[in-house]
Design a protein around this motif. Structure first.
Motif, PDB file in Angstrom:
ATOM      1  N   LEU A 250       0.940  -1.004   0.341  1.00  0.00           N
ATOM      2  CA  LEU A 250      -0.006   0.128   0.036  1.00  0.00           C
ATOM      3  C   LEU A 250       0.786   0.887   0.212  1.00  0.00           C
ATOM      4  CD1 LEU A 250      -0.939  -2.357   2.731  1.00  0.00           C
ATOM      5  CD2 LEU A 250      -2.653  -1.107   2.124  1.00  0.00           C
TER       6      LEU A 250
ATOM      7  N   LYS B  33       1.544   5.209   1.721  1.00  0.00           N
ATOM      8  CA  LYS B  33       1.680   5.634   3.061  1.00  0.00           C
ATOM      9  C   LYS B  33       0.573   6.555   3.092  1.00  0.00           C
ATOM     10  CE  LYS B  33       4.765   8.123   6.058  1.00  0.00           C
ATOM     11  NZ  LYS B  33       4.701   9.464   6.284  1.00  0.00           N
ATOM     12  N   ARG B  34      -0.102   6.406   4.222  1.00  0.00           N
ATOM     13  CA  ARG B  34      -1.370   8.046   3.627  1.00  0.00           C
ATOM     14  C   ARG B  34      -0.555   8.965   4.738  1.00  0.00           C
ATOM     15  NH1 ARG B  34      -7.042   4.950   5.459  1.00  0.00           N
ATOM     16  NH2 ARG B  34      -8.186   6.354   3.757  1.00  0.00           N
TER      17      ARG B  34
ATOM     18  N   SER C 207      -3.217   4.690  11.250  1.00  0.00           N
ATOM     19  CA  SER C 207      -3.697   5.066   9.750  1.00  0.00           C
ATOM     20  C   SER C 207      -3.156   4.684   8.245  1.00  0.00           C
ATOM     21  CB  SER C 207      -3.839   6.600   9.505  1.00  0.00           C
ATOM     22  OG  SER C 207      -2.689   7.002   8.912  1.00  0.00           O
ATOM     23  N   ASP C 208      -1.682   4.442   8.373  1.00  0.00           N
ATOM     24  CA  ASP C 208      -0.462   4.287   7.498  1.00  0.00           C
ATOM     25  C   ASP C 208      -0.856   2.386   7.503  1.00  0.00           C
ATOM     26  OD1 ASP C 208       1.600   5.920   8.465  1.00  0.00           O
ATOM     27  OD2 ASP C 208       0.352   6.465   6.685  1.00  0.00           O
TER      28      ASP C 208
ATOM     29  N   GLN D 196      -5.339  -0.114   6.817  1.00  0.00           N
ATOM     30  CA  GLN D 196      -5.991   0.674   5.745  1.00  0.00           C
ATOM     31  C   GLN D 196      -7.103  -0.778   4.929  1.00  0.00           C
ATOM     32  OE1 GLN D 196      -4.241   2.732   2.328  1.00  0.00           O
ATOM     33  NE2 GLN D 196      -1.353   2.252   3.676  1.00  0.00           N
TER      34      GLN D 196
ATOM     35  N   ARG E 161      -7.242  -0.183  -1.081  1.00  0.00           N
ATOM     36  CA  ARG E 161      -6.211   0.377  -1.123  1.00  0.00           C
ATOM     37  C   ARG E 161      -4.823  -0.179  -0.871  1.00  0.00           C
ATOM     38  NH1 ARG E 161      -7.449   5.944  -0.106  1.00  0.00           N
ATOM     39  NH2 ARG E 161      -4.589   6.861   0.397  1.00  0.00           N
ATOM     40  N   GLN E 162      -4.923  -1.476  -1.559  1.00  0.00           N
ATOM     41  CA  GLN E 162      -3.470  -2.139  -1.867  1.00  0.00           C
ATOM     42  C   GLN E 162      -3.274  -0.895  -3.520  1.00  0.00           C
ATOM     43  OE1 GLN E 162      -3.490  -6.391  -0.870  1.00  0.00           O
ATOM     44  NE2 GLN E 162      -5.692  -5.671  -0.947  1.00  0.00           N
TER      45      GLN E 162
ATOM     46  N   GLU F 159     -13.132  -2.405   6.677  1.00  0.00           N
ATOM     47  CA  GLU F 159     -12.267  -0.964   7.291  1.00  0.00           C
ATOM     48  C   GLU F 159     -11.534  -1.563   8.204  1.00  0.00           C
ATOM     49  OE1 GLU F 159     -12.839   2.206   4.830  1.00  0.00           O
ATOM     50  OE2 GLU F 159     -11.706   1.809   6.706  1.00  0.00           O
TER      51      GLU F 159
END
Ligand code: P6P
Length: 339
Positions: free
Chosen positions: A137, A139-140, A149-150, A153, A157-158, A308
């Motif tokens: 994924l 980093k968010r 949060s990173d 996910q 979002r992968q 989630e």
């Protein structure tokens, strides 16, 4: 695509990179390190019976499972190679209770990798196929530091997912969102060569894969589904039961032959009401691969990829495989059907 049979996985990744405008090569470098780790693990797995790497370390991991020497080796190797790429922000592993921060002084990057270094490791000593599973994924969070949060996910979002299967041959199967391709390791040249281009799962299969030993712990809706599969119908064959007890091997067979794999919610362990498989580094990567091959993956309540996450090692039920089989299984499990 069949004219590309035999190309190396690295060339395949580069051709994928060319399709991503703005691709910097960082992703290719990251996948290349996973490929290197896979080759080294494959070599160790294939000689495990000869060297003192079988057996257990005497430690238990965050899951409370005995850590085999080979999966501790695989875990350490994956951490080392992934951070060596210089493009990883943080890692999550089945073998570590906490997020694995980058070592001091290591160049980091934008990618988050969740992985199971050696899934099915309880089968190592019996020489049953085992595997490495990875989920990549971006980093968010903003700034150089990472936070949960990173890692927490949803699977949608992968940016990539894949597995390495250490079986009668060593195979690598991966997707970057443009379908699924399989590569077989040719030990004589030390390269993964394209052997299964554009894998597509059959719309329906004739195999059900579940640990029937847990029958007593399953709810009645699930039992109705399994009874239905065992009753020959005018248009439907009796399904065969195949269960290896190694997710990568059971999933790989389901992907190629079709059918359905289930690790459902059960009542065998009150601490694990949602079954045994972990969302972030088992169910999400397998679900991305399955959907990219035209299949489906459900928790019984929703699409796996839309869950989630709330915890690093959270578990979800997994019903995955041919689209018609998964739809049928979910219809029974949700109570919409009872025959
Ligand atoms: P059971 C291996 O330990 C694993 O995590 C998966 O690879 C496999 O699908 C599952 O557990 C098997 O669990 O409860 O059927 O032995």
């Amino acid at each position: 695509m069949t004219d590309q049979l035999g190309i190396t996985v690295t060339n395949h990744i580069l051709s994928q990179q060319d399709r991503h405008a703005g691709a910097t090569g960082a992703f290719t470098r990251l996948l290349s390190e996973i490929i290197m780790a896979a080759k080294i693990i494959s070599s160790e797995v294939n000689k495990a019976g000869l060297v003192d790497i079988l057996g257990s370390t005497g430690r238990r991991n965050v899951q409370g499972e005995t850590v085999k020497k080979l999966d501790e080796f695989a875990h350490g190797l994956m951490v080392d190679r992934l951070y060596r790429s210089g493009h990883v922000a943080i890692l999550g592993s089945e073998e570590d209770a906490d997020p694995i921060e980058p070592p001091r002084g290591v160049e980091t990057g934008e990618y988050v990798v969740m992985f199971d270094p050696l899934d099915g490791s309880s089968n190592i000593d019996a020489n049953v196929s085992i595997g490495t599973i990875f989920s990549i994924l971006r980093k968010r969070s903003s700034g150089p530091e990472c936070d949960m949060s990173d890692m927490l996910q949803p699977g949608t979002r992968q940016v990539a997912a894949g597995y390495v299967l250490y079986g009668s041959s060593t195979m690598m199967v991966y997707s970057t969102g443009n379908g699924v391709s399989g590569f077989t390791l040719d030990p004589s040249v030390g390269e993964f060569l394209l052997s299964h281009p554009e894998i597509s799962i059959p719309a329906r299969g004739k195999i059900v894969s579940a640990n029937m030993g847990y029958w007593h712990y399953w709810d009645e809706n699930l039992k109705n589904y399994l009874r239905y599969l065992r009753q020959p119908g005018p248009e439907r064959p009796v399904y065969s039961l195949r269960y290896i007890g190694s997710l990568v091997a059971d999933f790989h067979r389901t992907l190629l032959y079709g059918g359905v794999f289930l690790y459902p919610a059960d009542r065998k362990d009150p601490k694990k009401p949602y079954g045994k498989l972990r969302l972030l580094y088992e169910c999400n990567p397998m679900s991305m691969l399955c959907e990219q091959a035209g299949g489906k993956a459900s928790t019984g309540d929703c699409r796996v990829l839309e869950v989630e996450p709330t915890e690093l090692h959270q578990r979800v039920p997994l019903i995955i495989g041919s689209p018609e089989d998964v739809d049928e299984a979910v219809a029974f499990i949700s109570g919409q059907r009872n025959q």
